[in-house]
Structure formats: structure tokens, C-alpha cells
Design a protein around this motif. Structure first.
Motif, PDB file in Angstrom:
ATOM      1  N   THR A  51       0.815  -1.220   0.000  1.00 51.06           N
ATOM      2  CA  THR A  51       0.000   0.000   0.000  1.00 51.06           C
ATOM      3  C   THR A  51       0.848   1.269   0.000  1.00 51.06           C
ATOM      4  OG1 THR A  51      -0.141  -0.043   2.418  1.00 51.06           O
ATOM      5  CG2 THR A  51      -1.912  -1.137   1.183  1.00 51.06           C
ATOM      6  N   ASP A  52       2.167   1.145  -0.036  1.00 54.76           N
ATOM      7  CA  ASP A  52       3.042   2.328  -0.094  1.00 54.76           C
ATOM      8  C   ASP A  52       2.702   3.217  -1.283  1.00 54.76           C
ATOM      9  OD1 ASP A  52       4.335   1.424   2.124  1.00 54.76           O
ATOM     10  OD2 ASP A  52       6.228   0.932   1.130  1.00 54.76           O
ATOM     11  N   VAL A  53       2.119   2.631  -2.317  1.00 54.01           N
ATOM     12  CA  VAL A  53       1.774   3.412  -3.502  1.00 54.01           C
ATOM     13  C   VAL A  53       0.811   4.548  -3.166  1.00 54.01           C
ATOM     14  CG1 VAL A  53      -0.119   1.859  -4.167  1.00 54.01           C
ATOM     15  CG2 VAL A  53       0.994   3.259  -5.905  1.00 54.01           C
ATOM     16  N   LEU A  54      -0.025   4.361  -2.148  1.00 56.58           N
ATOM     17  CA  LEU A  54      -0.989   5.412  -1.801  1.00 56.58           C
ATOM     18  C   LEU A  54      -0.292   6.665  -1.291  1.00 56.58           C
ATOM     19  CD1 LEU A  54      -3.858   3.402  -0.060  1.00 56.58           C
ATOM     20  CD2 LEU A  54      -3.743   4.235  -2.416  1.00 56.58           C
ATOM     21  N   SER A  55       0.687   6.500  -0.425  1.00 52.71           N
ATOM     22  CA  SER A  55       1.403   7.677   0.080  1.00 52.71           C
ATOM     23  C   SER A  55       2.202   8.331  -1.027  1.00 52.71           C
ATOM     24  CB  SER A  55       2.315   7.294   1.256  1.00 52.71           C
ATOM     25  OG  SER A  55       3.279   6.332   0.861  1.00 52.71           O
ATOM     26  N   ARG A  56       2.728   7.530  -1.939  1.00 49.87           N
ATOM     27  CA  ARG A  56       3.469   8.099  -3.073  1.00 49.87           C
ATOM     28  C   ARG A  56       2.538   8.883  -3.992  1.00 49.87           C
ATOM     29  NH1 ARG A  56       8.197   8.448  -0.861  1.00 49.87           N
ATOM     30  NH2 ARG A  56       9.226   6.461  -0.499  1.00 49.87           N
ATOM     31  N   LEU A  57       1.353   8.360  -4.235  1.00 56.23           N
ATOM     32  CA  LEU A  57       0.391   9.103  -5.046  1.00 56.23           C
ATOM     33  C   LEU A  57       0.003  10.417  -4.379  1.00 56.23           C
ATOM     34  CD1 LEU A  57      -1.919   6.192  -6.254  1.00 56.23           C
ATOM     35  CD2 LEU A  57      -0.529   7.678  -7.709  1.00 56.23           C
ATOM     36  N   GLY A  58      -0.048  10.409  -3.049  1.00 60.87           N
ATOM     37  CA  GLY A  58      -0.359  11.631  -2.316  1.00 60.87           C
ATOM     38  C   GLY A  58       0.690  12.711  -2.472  1.00 60.87           C
ATOM     39  N   GLU A  59       1.890  12.312  -2.891  1.00 58.46           N
ATOM     40  CA  GLU A  59       2.969  13.277  -3.098  1.00 58.46           C
ATOM     41  C   GLU A  59       2.914  13.940  -4.470  1.00 58.46           C
ATOM     42  OE1 GLU A  59       6.026  10.621  -0.313  1.00 58.46           O
ATOM     43  OE2 GLU A  59       6.403  10.847  -2.465  1.00 58.46           O
ATOM     44  N   VAL A  60       2.165  13.341  -5.407  1.00 63.39           N
ATOM     45  CA  VAL A  60       2.137  13.891  -6.769  1.00 63.39           C
ATOM     46  C   VAL A  60       0.745  14.324  -7.223  1.00 63.39           C
ATOM     47  CG1 VAL A  60       4.164  12.583  -7.506  1.00 63.39           C
ATOM     48  CG2 VAL A  60       1.888  11.588  -7.815  1.00 63.39           C
ATOM     49  N   MET A  61      -0.290  13.948  -6.474  1.00 57.28           N
ATOM     50  CA  MET A  61      -1.648  14.311  -6.835  1.00 57.28           C
ATOM     51  C   MET A  61      -2.202  15.334  -5.852  1.00 57.28           C
ATOM     52  SD  MET A  61      -3.148  10.523  -7.837  1.00 57.28           S
ATOM     53  CE  MET A  61      -4.711  11.165  -8.481  1.00 57.28           C
ATOM     54  N   LEU A  62      -3.076  16.186  -6.334  1.00 57.99           N
ATOM     55  CA  LEU A  62      -3.705  17.169  -5.468  1.00 57.99           C
ATOM     56  C   LEU A  62      -4.606  16.471  -4.444  1.00 57.99           C
ATOM     57  CD1 LEU A  62      -4.569  19.767  -8.228  1.00 57.99           C
ATOM     58  CD2 LEU A  62      -2.812  20.012  -6.464  1.00 57.99           C
ATOM     59  N   PRO A  63      -4.745  17.040  -3.255  1.00 53.62           N
ATOM     60  CA  PRO A  63      -5.473  16.352  -2.177  1.00 53.62           C
ATOM     61  C   PRO A  63      -6.900  15.964  -2.537  1.00 53.62           C
ATOM     62  CG  PRO A  63      -4.249  18.220  -1.309  1.00 53.62           C
ATOM     63  CD  PRO A  63      -4.153  18.306  -2.797  1.00 53.62           C
ATOM     64  N   TRP A  64      -7.559  16.762  -3.367  1.00 52.06           N
ATOM     65  CA  TRP A  64      -8.954  16.496  -3.700  1.00 52.06           C
ATOM     66  C   TRP A  64      -9.110  15.623  -4.952  1.00 52.06           C
ATOM     67  CZ3 TRP A  64      -6.721  21.380  -3.511  1.00 52.06           C
ATOM     68  CH2 TRP A  64      -6.353  21.923  -4.747  1.00 52.06           C
ATOM     69  N   ASP A  65      -7.997  15.261  -5.562  1.00 52.12           N
ATOM     70  CA  ASP A  65      -8.041  14.449  -6.777  1.00 52.12           C
ATOM     71  C   ASP A  65      -8.209  12.986  -6.393  1.00 52.12           C
ATOM     72  OD1 ASP A  65      -7.774  13.279  -9.237  1.00 52.12           O
ATOM     73  OD2 ASP A  65      -5.875  14.237  -9.755  1.00 52.12           O
ATOM     74  N   ARG A  66      -9.319  12.398  -6.745  1.00 49.71           N
ATOM     75  CA  ARG A  66      -9.607  11.012  -6.403  1.00 49.71           C
ATOM     76  C   ARG A  66      -9.927  10.168  -7.638  1.00 49.71           C
ATOM     77  NH1 ARG A  66      -7.089  11.590  -2.716  1.00 49.71           N
ATOM     78  NH2 ARG A  66      -7.563  11.464  -0.478  1.00 49.71           N
TER      79      ARG A  66
END
Length: 265
Positions: A51-66
Motif C-alpha cells: 500500500t506504499d503506492v498510496l502515500s506516493r500518489l499523495g505526493e504527486v496528486m492534489l489532495p482532492w483528486d480522487r
């Protein structure tokens, strides 16, 4: 905060927008890459081993981007598919791309069952104009092999400047691409199979002539990746080597006239 400021400056026209940006995540021993195009289209290639990919995505995507437009599963091995479960739960995904190759592991079959309504074969997908499928191009295009690595989706992205993504494809696929005349000079190579000796042959490297090689690999991994022979071969061709175990997450911004690379982000 940096992501927010960069997005704002791009929107205002103060920052030149690249054709696309590739972020190779540091997720340990496995592959996960995020691609964002100039028009905002987003693609995740593999999900890594956890699940480390989730924190990595949080570093490159805007907080509201889902939402993510494309999720590409290059092949069924756990170090590519496991993190995609968490992605599917957290994000709305437009299209999942997978070959559907036969492979009897619970992780893989359960994931394909989960994404069945949005799953497409790579040859049936309407890709962005600068995304080119090199392998497999049809259901009859797989090399004969008992190794599921040789079913890996191979993508080339870019026009004037190009990045090649090979999954865990090895020498059999490299030779197939060579024989079919599908390879051309590129700028950046995501090295096959974490730098295993089973990939990155001299004839392949000679054909694509990359300036930079990116190796996603876990520190002190039990497989001995990247193999010393591969590192020596890359060096012999004068290719710059960047590794996630040494350089952390790596970001490649691709413009028409240049490529900018950041490490340890």
C-alpha cells in the motif's frame, strides 16, 4: 504545498508545462510509476508490492483528486499488482489495462475479477495520442514462454522525446521487438525486471540508445537486483543510471526540447 503552488503557477501560465511527467516511485522491490500528461490525463503503471503506492500518489496528486484515468498492470506478479488493490479502493479508475494472461495466483485473479467492468486489453484501449503500445499488439503477439514476465506490456510514451516502459519483459521480448522493427531511439528507459540479468541485452540497448536508465529496486533485496552485468552493460553504453534504492523517488519531466530529471523527491 509544493504541488499546489506548481499547479497554480502552471494554471496561471508562469511555469512551462511539460508534454508529460513520469514519476518512478520508491516502493521497495517492485514497480510503480505515475504519468501525468499536459492535458491532465493521469496514468498509473503498476502498483508495487504494498500500500506504499498510496502515500506516493499523495505526493504527486492534489489532495482532492480522487480519480485516475488509466491503470496499467504490466503483468501478474505480486510486486506489480498488490498495491493496485488499495488504489482501486481509494480512487475512481477510468480504465484498467491488462493482458489477462493465465496465471493462477489469488492476488492476480481477484484483482481482475474486481476490475472486470473497466478492464480492457492493451490493443483495445483508446490511448492518448503520444502513448504507443509496442507489445503485445494483439492476442496473437505473445512470445512463446513459460515465464509470465514475457507477457509484460511494453509502452513507449512521447513524440519528440520518448520514455520506454518495459515491465519485467526480458530478452525474448526484446528480441521480438527488434525482429518486428518496433524499436527506435528513446531518451529514458525504465529498465526491465528491476535490472535482472534476464533483460537489457546489448542488442536491445544498441537499438534504443537511451541516455538515462531508471531502475526501481529495493535496498539490499534478496534477488541481487540490479545485476552487476546489467550495470556494467549500461555503463559501457554511456547510459546514466538512476536507482530508487539510491536516488529515492525519481521525477522525469519531458518537454519537446529537453528532459529534466529530479531525484530524492
Amino acid at each position: 504545498m509544493t504541488i499546489l503552488l506548481t499547479a497554480l503557477f502552471m494554471w496561471l501560465g508562469f511555469v512551462e508545462r511539460p508534454e508529460f511527467t513520469v514519476t518512478l516511485f520508491d516502493v521497495g522491490q517492485g514497480d510503480s510509476l505515475f504519468v501525468e500528461f499536459a492535458d491532465g490525463t493521469q496514468m498509473l503503471i503498476d502498483g508495487g508490492p504494498s500500500t506504499d503506492v498510496l502515500s506516493r500518489l499523495g505526493e504527486v496528486m492534489l489532495p482532492w483528486d480522487r480519480s485516475i484515468d488509466y491503470v496499467v498492470l504490466t503483468h501478474p506478479h505480486a510486486d506489480h499488482v498488490r498495491g493496485l488493490y488499495a488504489v482501486e479502493e481509494r480512487f475512481s479508475v477510468g480504465t484498467v489495462v491488462a493482458t489477462g494472461v493465465s496465471y493462477s495466483t489469488e492476488w492476480y485473479r481477484a484483482y481482475l475479477d474486481e476490475v472486470q467492468p473497466i478492464w480492457k486489453y492493451p490493443w483495445d484501449v483508446e490511448w492518448p495520442s503520444n502513448v504507443h503500445i509496442l507489445y503485445p499488439t494483439s492476442a496473437n503477439d505473445f512470445v512463446a514462454s513459460d515465464n509470465v514476465n514475457e507477457s509484460s506490456i511494453v509502452l513507449e510514451i512521447g513524440d519528440a522525446r520518448r520514455v520506454l516502459f518495459t515491465g519485467d519483459a526480458g530478452v525474448p521480448v526484446e528480441q521480438h521487438l527488434l525482429s518486428e522493427g518496433r524499436l527506435r531511439a528513446i531518451d529514458v528507459l525504465k529498465v526491465g525486471h528491476q535490472g535482472s540479468h534476464s533483460a537489457s541485452s546489448a542488442s536491445f540497448l544498441r537499438a534504443i540508445q537511451p541516455q538515462t536508465a531508471l531502475i526501481p529496486v529495493g535496498k539490499d533485496n534478496r534477488y541481487g537486483h540490479p545485476h552487476e552485468d546489467v550495470l556494467a552493460r549500461l555503463s559501457a553504453f554511456g547510459i546514466r543510471i538512476l536507482r530508487t534504492d539510491q536516488n529515492g523517488t525519481i521525477r522525469v519531466r519531458v518537454f519537446d526540447d529537453r528532459i529534466d530529471i529530479q531525484t530524492d523527491i
